[in-house]
Enzyme design. Structure first.
Site, PDB file in Angstrom:
ATOM      1  N   LYS A   1     -12.442  14.327   5.549  1.00  0.00           N
ATOM      2  CA  LYS A   1     -13.434  13.745   5.233  1.00  0.00           C
ATOM      3  C   LYS A   1     -14.347  12.428   5.712  1.00  0.00           C
ATOM      4  O   LYS A   1     -14.227  11.724   6.581  1.00  0.00           O
ATOM      5  CB  LYS A   1     -12.998  12.938   3.334  1.00  0.00           C
ATOM      6  CG  LYS A   1     -14.115  12.081   2.647  1.00  0.00           C
ATOM      7  CD  LYS A   1     -13.491  11.133   2.111  1.00  0.00           C
ATOM      8  CE  LYS A   1     -14.158  10.266   2.353  1.00  0.00           C
ATOM      9  NZ  LYS A   1     -14.034   9.872   1.186  1.00  0.00           N
TER      10      LYS A   1
ATOM     11  N   LYS B   1     -19.637  16.823  -0.886  1.00  0.00           N
ATOM     12  CA  LYS B   1     -18.470  16.182  -2.042  1.00  0.00           C
ATOM     13  C   LYS B   1     -19.750  14.589  -2.270  1.00  0.00           C
ATOM     14  O   LYS B   1     -19.729  13.851  -1.724  1.00  0.00           O
ATOM     15  CB  LYS B   1     -17.958  15.070  -1.253  1.00  0.00           C
ATOM     16  CG  LYS B   1     -17.334  13.758  -2.267  1.00  0.00           C
ATOM     17  CD  LYS B   1     -15.398  12.997  -1.715  1.00  0.00           C
ATOM     18  CE  LYS B   1     -15.628  12.048  -1.910  1.00  0.00           C
ATOM     19  NZ  LYS B   1     -14.200  12.058  -2.110  1.00  0.00           N
TER      20      LYS B   1
ATOM     21  N   ARG C   1       0.843  -1.692   0.236  1.00  0.00           N
ATOM     22  CA  ARG C   1      -0.451  -0.002   0.275  1.00  0.00           C
ATOM     23  C   ARG C   1       0.806   1.186  -0.263  1.00  0.00           C
ATOM     24  O   ARG C   1       0.567   2.056  -0.511  1.00  0.00           O
ATOM     25  CB  ARG C   1      -1.096   0.163   1.402  1.00  0.00           C
ATOM     26  CG  ARG C   1      -1.780  -0.959   1.196  1.00  0.00           C
ATOM     27  CD  ARG C   1      -3.275  -0.923   2.724  1.00  0.00           C
ATOM     28  NE  ARG C   1      -2.371  -0.910   3.639  1.00  0.00           N
ATOM     29  CZ  ARG C   1      -2.567  -2.888   4.083  1.00  0.00           C
ATOM     30  NH1 ARG C   1      -3.158  -3.325   3.476  1.00  0.00           N
ATOM     31  NH2 ARG C   1      -2.656  -2.669   5.353  1.00  0.00           N
TER      32      ARG C   1
ATOM     33  N   GLU D   1     -19.814  14.423   2.566  1.00  0.00           N
ATOM     34  CA  GLU D   1     -19.888  13.269   1.839  1.00  0.00           C
ATOM     35  C   GLU D   1     -21.499  13.103   1.509  1.00  0.00           C
ATOM     36  O   GLU D   1     -21.044  12.105   2.596  1.00  0.00           O
ATOM     37  CB  GLU D   1     -18.169  12.295   1.360  1.00  0.00           C
ATOM     38  CG  GLU D   1     -19.136  11.435   0.645  1.00  0.00           C
ATOM     39  CD  GLU D   1     -17.517  10.439   0.561  1.00  0.00           C
ATOM     40  OE1 GLU D   1     -16.374  10.902   0.721  1.00  0.00           O
ATOM     41  OE2 GLU D   1     -17.734   9.839  -0.864  1.00  0.00           O
TER      42      GLU D   1
HETATM   43  P1  13P Z   1     -14.858   7.225  -6.079  1.00  0.00           P
HETATM   44  O1  13P Z   1     -14.852   8.032  -6.718  1.00  0.00           O
HETATM   45  O2  13P Z   1     -14.496   5.658  -6.210  1.00  0.00           O
HETATM   46  O3  13P Z   1     -16.613   6.899  -5.576  1.00  0.00           O
HETATM   47  O4  13P Z   1     -14.210   6.551  -3.953  1.00  0.00           O
HETATM   48  C1  13P Z   1     -14.038   8.504  -3.936  1.00  0.00           C
HETATM   49  C2  13P Z   1     -14.268   8.708  -2.300  1.00  0.00           C
HETATM   50  O5  13P Z   1     -13.373   9.560  -1.888  1.00  0.00           O
HETATM   51  C3  13P Z   1     -15.339   7.616  -1.768  1.00  0.00           C
HETATM   52  O6  13P Z   1     -15.860   7.799  -0.473  1.00  0.00           O
END
Ligand code: 13P
Length: 342
Positions: free
Chosen positions: A136, A219, A46, A177
């Site tokens: 996030k 987001k 990773r 998000e």
């Molecule tokens: P994806 O663009 O693959 O949906 O991932 C964005 C993300 O941060 C999901 O939490």
């Protein structure tokens, strides 16, 4: 609270021609991605993969910010520096995923709530010390039958608002998000209806918690047809309904909206972002509209890399190319013909 600092960071995250690289996969998600290319997911693999991403030459031209995972923000690149320092030096704002994933929501069959509020203040302070300038938190809302329930939408919106308030207290910009999932056979109209109600709930809870809207980045998902929908809507319809939804729900004080890709193909995610921006420009939308893609940015790089150090340069070029195309889409200046060019 230093509102000016929050606002300045949020603006950098949604700067013109750029977007956010989501590289904050949890261990199980990272394992899923590595399984596709036959690479064993270990702490070191990773690290090598993510080092390849953040050291891509010129990445900062079209990537404004990168979302790291807990393990990564504590790791070092081969030259001994921390990932956050490396990103800062490249003009990329480092941030961190702070939610602890989704768990079944008690009493609401088939629905999930995101956890991670306990001890969050202390974790945020630690992450700020490690160089994070934003955070996030992802909430997931499923569509299907009678879902989502009002209880699920409210529980997730409240958690997002609690998180956002704590982030701002600690000087970190919260990426808020709320993801309405693409899974299922639902129509784009159903996605619109659910996304609108989720975003309304989120902004109502943010207001109740006194979150400074100038210092967040939203987001969301785009408004799209379910992945298994028989007749999937085209980019023009996606743009129309996505923009209508945003205009109804997102206050003009929010500096920027950075979409997740959510399972869209990489070209599809770019074309949709471009269509949304072209429509938004004509409609005088008040926010920057850009990307915060995980899969739709990384897939090409992951495939090119294949776990081979000798392929790192090709993988980096693939990543930067995808970022450049999405950067163009964030200005409504992408053309399908660009896909054929290098
Ligand atoms: P994806 O663009 O693959 O949906 O991932 C964005 C993300 O941060 C999901 O939490």
């Amino acid at each position: 609270m230093n509102t000016e600092k929050l606002q300045a960071t949020a603006r950098m995250m949604v700067a013109s021609g750029k977007g956010i690289l989501a590289m904050d996969e949890s261990h199980p998600t990272c394992k899923k991605r590595f399984d596709q290319i036959g690479v064993e997911a270990t702490e070191e693999s990773r690290r090598l993969y993510r080092q390849m991403l953040v050291t891509a030459p010129g990445l900062g031209r079209h990537v404004s910010a990168a979302i790291l995972f807990d393990e990564t923000i504590r790791q070092r690149t081969d030259d001994g520096g921390a990932f956050a320092g490396r990103l800062n030096a490249a003009g990329i704002v480092p941030g961190i995923k702070v939610d602890r994933g989704v768990k079944p929501l008690a009493g609401c069959e088939g629905e999930k709530v995101t956890e991670g509020l306990d001890g969050l203040r202390e974790r945020l302070a630690e992450y700020a010390g490690l160089g994070a300038r934003f955070a996030k938190w992802r909430a997931v809302i499923a569509i299907g039958g009678a879902l989502p329930s009002a209880v699920c939408v409210r529980a997730n919106a409240r958690a997002l608002a609690d998180y956002a308030a704590l982030c701002q207290e600690q000087g970190l910009v919260p990426i808020v998000e709320p993801e309405v999932l693409m899974d299922g056979g639902h129509t784009i109209e159903r996605c619109f209806e659910v996304t609108e109600s989720v975003q309304r709930a989120v902004f109502s809870e943010l207001a109740a918690r006194g979150v400074v809207l100038e210092g967040i980045v939203l987001k969301p998902n785009m408004v799209v047809s379910g992945a298994a929908c028989a007749a999937r809507a085209d980019s023009a319809r996606v743009a129309e309904l996505t923009l209508r939804c945003l205009k109804r729900t997102v206050p003009a004080a929010v500096p920027g909206i950075a979409f997740l890709s959510g399972g869209q193909g990489d070209v599809e995610a770019t074309a949709n972002l471009d269509a949304i921006n072209r429509l938004a420009a004509g409609a005088g939308a008040p926010w920057r509209i850009t990307f915060s893609y995980g899969r739709a940015l990384q897939q090409c790089a992951l495939t090119a890399w294949g776990g081979e150090a000798s392929q790192a340069q090709q993988a980096q070029q693939a990543l930067c190319r995808r970022a450049r195309l999405n950067g163009a889409a964030s200005d409504g200046a992408y053309e399908a013909a660009m896909e054929a060019a290098a």
